[in-house]
Each structure stands twice: as C-alpha cells, then as structure tokens.
Scaffold this motif. Structure first.
Motif, PDB file in Angstrom:
ATOM      1  N   GLN A  62       8.592  15.247   0.455  1.00 48.69           N
ATOM      2  CA  GLN A  62       8.388  14.960   1.882  1.00 48.69           C
ATOM      3  C   GLN A  62       7.329  13.868   2.073  1.00 48.69           C
ATOM      4  N   THR A  63       6.360  13.810   1.203  1.00 52.25           N
ATOM      5  CA  THR A  63       5.351  12.750   1.269  1.00 52.25           C
ATOM      6  C   THR A  63       5.979  11.390   0.997  1.00 52.25           C
ATOM      7  N   ILE A  64       6.867  11.332   0.014  1.00 56.49           N
ATOM      8  CA  ILE A  64       7.557  10.074  -0.279  1.00 56.49           C
ATOM      9  C   ILE A  64       8.456   9.682   0.897  1.00 56.49           C
ATOM     10  N   LYS A  65       9.124  10.661   1.501  1.00 58.53           N
ATOM     11  CA  LYS A  65       9.947  10.372   2.677  1.00 58.53           C
ATOM     12  C   LYS A  65       9.078   9.859   3.827  1.00 58.53           C
ATOM     13  N   LEU A  66       7.919  10.462   4.030  1.00 58.05           N
ATOM     14  CA  LEU A  66       7.014  10.034   5.097  1.00 58.05           C
ATOM     15  C   LEU A  66       6.553   8.598   4.871  1.00 58.05           C
TER      16      LEU A  66
ATOM     17  N   PHE B 258       2.245   1.656  -3.458  1.00 60.61           N
ATOM     18  CA  PHE B 258       1.201   2.196  -4.330  1.00 60.61           C
ATOM     19  C   PHE B 258       1.049   3.699  -4.119  1.00 60.61           C
ATOM     20  N   LEU B 259       1.057   4.131  -2.865  1.00 58.68           N
ATOM     21  CA  LEU B 259       0.932   5.561  -2.572  1.00 58.68           C
ATOM     22  C   LEU B 259       2.135   6.344  -3.095  1.00 58.68           C
ATOM     23  N   LYS B 260       3.326   5.761  -3.007  1.00 62.35           N
ATOM     24  CA  LYS B 260       4.506   6.414  -3.574  1.00 62.35           C
ATOM     25  C   LYS B 260       4.361   6.590  -5.080  1.00 62.35           C
ATOM     26  N   LEU B 261       3.847   5.567  -5.740  1.00 65.05           N
ATOM     27  CA  LEU B 261       3.615   5.648  -7.181  1.00 65.05           C
ATOM     28  C   LEU B 261       2.592   6.727  -7.512  1.00 65.05           C
ATOM     29  N   VAL B 262       1.530   6.798  -6.721  1.00 65.48           N
ATOM     30  CA  VAL B 262       0.502   7.821  -6.942  1.00 65.48           C
ATOM     31  C   VAL B 262       1.082   9.219  -6.746  1.00 65.48           C
ATOM     32  N   VAL B 263       1.905   9.401  -5.718  1.00 65.48           N
ATOM     33  CA  VAL B 263       2.530  10.705  -5.474  1.00 65.48           C
ATOM     34  C   VAL B 263       3.427  11.088  -6.648  1.00 65.48           C
ATOM     35  N   MET B 264       4.181  10.136  -7.163  1.00 60.89           N
ATOM     36  CA  MET B 264       5.025  10.429  -8.319  1.00 60.89           C
ATOM     37  C   MET B 264       4.178  10.773  -9.547  1.00 60.89           C
ATOM     38  N   LEU B 265       3.069  10.071  -9.714  1.00 63.54           N
ATOM     39  CA  LEU B 265       2.188  10.359 -10.852  1.00 63.54           C
ATOM     40  C   LEU B 265       1.499  11.716 -10.714  1.00 63.54           C
ATOM     41  N   ILE B 266       1.339  12.200  -9.502  1.00 63.82           N
ATOM     42  CA  ILE B 266       0.782  13.537  -9.296  1.00 63.82           C
ATOM     43  C   ILE B 266       1.764  14.593  -9.807  1.00 63.82           C
ATOM     44  N   GLY B 267       3.045  14.318  -9.651  1.00 67.83           N
ATOM     45  CA  GLY B 267       4.059  15.267 -10.094  1.00 67.83           C
ATOM     46  C   GLY B 267       4.236  15.341 -11.593  1.00 67.83           C
TER      47      GLY B 267
ATOM     48  N   SER C 286       0.830  -1.209   0.000  1.00 71.99           N
ATOM     49  CA  SER C 286       0.000   0.000   0.000  1.00 71.99           C
ATOM     50  C   SER C 286       0.862   1.255   0.000  1.00 71.99           C
ATOM     51  N   THR C 287       1.975   1.254   0.735  1.00 65.44           N
ATOM     52  CA  THR C 287       2.826   2.439   0.711  1.00 65.44           C
ATOM     53  C   THR C 287       3.546   2.564  -0.629  1.00 65.44           C
TER      54      THR C 287
ATOM     55  N   TYR D  28       9.296   6.383   5.873  1.00 64.05           N
ATOM     56  CA  TYR D  28       9.355   6.209   7.329  1.00 64.05           C
ATOM     57  C   TYR D  28       8.334   5.187   7.789  1.00 64.05           C
ATOM     58  N   ILE D  29       7.179   5.192   7.164  1.00 66.10           N
ATOM     59  CA  ILE D  29       6.149   4.205   7.506  1.00 66.10           C
ATOM     60  C   ILE D  29       6.637   2.805   7.142  1.00 66.10           C
ATOM     61  N   ASP D  30       7.278   2.673   5.990  1.00 70.41           N
ATOM     62  CA  ASP D  30       7.823   1.368   5.578  1.00 70.41           C
ATOM     63  C   ASP D  30       8.874   0.851   6.551  1.00 70.41           C
ATOM     64  N   SER D  31       9.690   1.745   7.078  1.00 67.71           N
ATOM     65  CA  SER D  31      10.777   1.324   7.961  1.00 67.71           C
ATOM     66  C   SER D  31      10.387   1.364   9.440  1.00 67.71           C
ATOM     67  N   ASN D  32       9.089   1.365   9.710  1.00 70.02           N
ATOM     68  CA  ASN D  32       8.556   1.365  11.081  1.00 70.02           C
ATOM     69  C   ASN D  32       9.041   2.551  11.907  1.00 70.02           C
ATOM     70  N   GLN D  33       9.193   3.693  11.280  1.00 68.77           N
ATOM     71  CA  GLN D  33       9.547   4.923  11.977  1.00 68.77           C
ATOM     72  C   GLN D  33       8.429   5.949  11.867  1.00 68.77           C
ATOM     73  N   ALA D  34       7.196   5.467  11.737  1.00 66.21           N
ATOM     74  CA  ALA D  34       6.068   6.376  11.572  1.00 66.21           C
ATOM     75  C   ALA D  34       5.889   7.260  12.795  1.00 66.21           C
TER      76      ALA D  34
END
Length: 163
Positions: free
Chosen positions: A69-73, A8-17, A5-6, A76-82
């Motif tokens: 910053q959204t991709i970095k966030l 997928f969200l990274k891909l969506v953020v990139m597609l927004i750009g 899911s993260t 962080y969620i992927d690496s359990n640093q949310a």
C-alpha cells in the motif's frame, strides 16, 4: 525532482521488505526445526517457540500488505492523485495493517518473556517491544495523515464547487 524522490522511497520500501523476507525464509525455519526437535524430546518450550514463530509468520501478511500500500501511495503521488480517495484508502489499509502487527506482537510478548527467561536473553523482549512500538507509531502517523488528507480533499472539493 518529485519522481526521483518517490522512486527513491519506493526503493527504500522494497529494501525494507528484503530483511523480513530473508528472516522468514532462511532463519525462522531453522529455529522452527530446533523447536520441533525440542518438542520431540519432551520439552514444553518448543511449543512456546512454535507459537511465537506462528505469530511472526502471521504478522508478515499485514507487513507486506502495508509495504504494498505504501508503494501504491507513492504511485498515486507520482501520477498527481495524492489528494484522492485512493490515497485515503491506502493510508487506511496501512493504518489497519500496523494496528494488526502491533496487536500480534502484544500477544507474542508473554511468550517472548518465557523464552527470554529460559534462555536468559532479555533482549528478546526489547526486540518485541521495538517492533510493537514502531508499528504503533506507523499506525498513529498513518491515521493523522489520513485525517489531514480527508480534510484537504473536502476543502478542495468545496473550492471546486465555488468556482
């Protein structure tokens, strides 16, 4: 499942750009050339169009900063640093970037009104309002998430101290 899911969200953020990049590289320069031609022919509207385009290009900087910053966030969620200060900092940068975009488009609205009056295109004002409003919503949402995350980190640190 969480990484899917993260990702997928990274891909969506990139597609927004991508559309913003295409707009900035291919479409806006054509409009700028027509505005410069208008200025050379003695028209004052060309200056207004160029100033509006300048505001749009300036707003691209905080836009891409917020996407980064959204991709970095999400990383962080992927690496359990949310629930860390890194996430709070990323949300703060997203919030500030969104506020800057909203303010820039608020500045551009009078110019968009002048262009819309001249070109008889009221939809131009609506586009500016949508961009301004959506960036304001993102800023408020990021602010709420930042506050919730700070409270969760405080509760977590208190729990860690009591154990």
């Amino acid at each position: 499942m969480k990484q899917v899911s993260t990702s997928f969200l990274k891909l969506v953020v990139m597609l927004i750009g991508v559309p913003a990049f295409v707009l900035g590289v291919f479409t806006l320069p054509k409009i700028a050339l027509k505005a410069i031609e208008e200025v050379q022919n003695g028209g004052e509207l060309g200056y207004i169009v160029l100033l509006t385009l300048l505001i749009m290009y300036i707003s691209a900087v905080p836009f891409y900063l917020a996407l980064f910053q959204t991709i970095k966030l999400l990383g962080y969620i992927d690496s359990n640093q949310a629930f860390s200060d890194l996430s709070v900092v990323a949300l703060k940068k997203i919030k500030n970037s969104s506020k800057i975009i909203s303010c820039l488009y608020l500045l551009a609205l009078p110019f968009a009104y002048m262009i819309a009056e001249w070109d008889d295109a009221p939809g131009l004002i609506v586009i500016g309002l949508v961009i301004m409003g959506s960036s304001l919503v993102v800023a408020v949402f990021a602010s709420v998430l930042q506050r919730l995350l700070e409270e969760a980190i405080n509760i977590k640190s208190e729990n860690d101290l009591t154990v």
